[in-house]
Design a protein around this motif. Sequence first.
Motif: not given
Length: 218
Positions: A40-59
Amino acid sequence: MRTRSGPRVAAVAFVAALSLGAAGCVPVPEQQGPPPSSDGNSVEKLGQLTVAEAGSMRGYSRDKFAHWRKTGKNCDVRDSVLQRDGENIKLSGCNVVGGRWESAYDGRSFTDPSDVDIDHMVPLANAWRSGADEWDDTRRGEFANDTDRPQLIAVSASSNRAKGDQDPSQWKPANRSYWCQYAEDWVTVKHHWRLTVTSAEKAALTDMLEGCTWANKP
């Protein structure tokens, strides 16, 4: 950069060989490089990814991503990927003891498998910060041993260790001609496993994919 055709059939055979491995040593069919990234279209798939801050490394612990799984008597996923990605492979039973590998990250070549690492395209710690902290250990093991996507690749030990758990906004392969492939592979893995990206990571991937004609085809 590997071509976009040809290896797809071989990839199916490779997966079949792994599934039979538990019964004994199964030779891996000759194949150049990891499975094709996507259809498929990589640019389109990138657009479908949820943008969020990096989570914690705890655990976090690498032990929660059990690898390498056995693929036969006295061999595992590492041996299988070394055999898949190399040329003129020499075996001792199921163990890869010789061959030739070209590291796509830096263009270096090796004949000693001890100089080669199997890199997780999306590092385990990055996956943890991107949503894998909410998975159970079974799913994490599937991710760590994923040979169906371009998640595992044989590269120089030095480049793998320089990369660490960094995303494309923090580290890119020294081999610039591999950037298109690297970005598409990264997106393919994150899209399949429904992992998030940071805003900086998404911006870096967008820049890397810009001008990659096969990454933007419908």
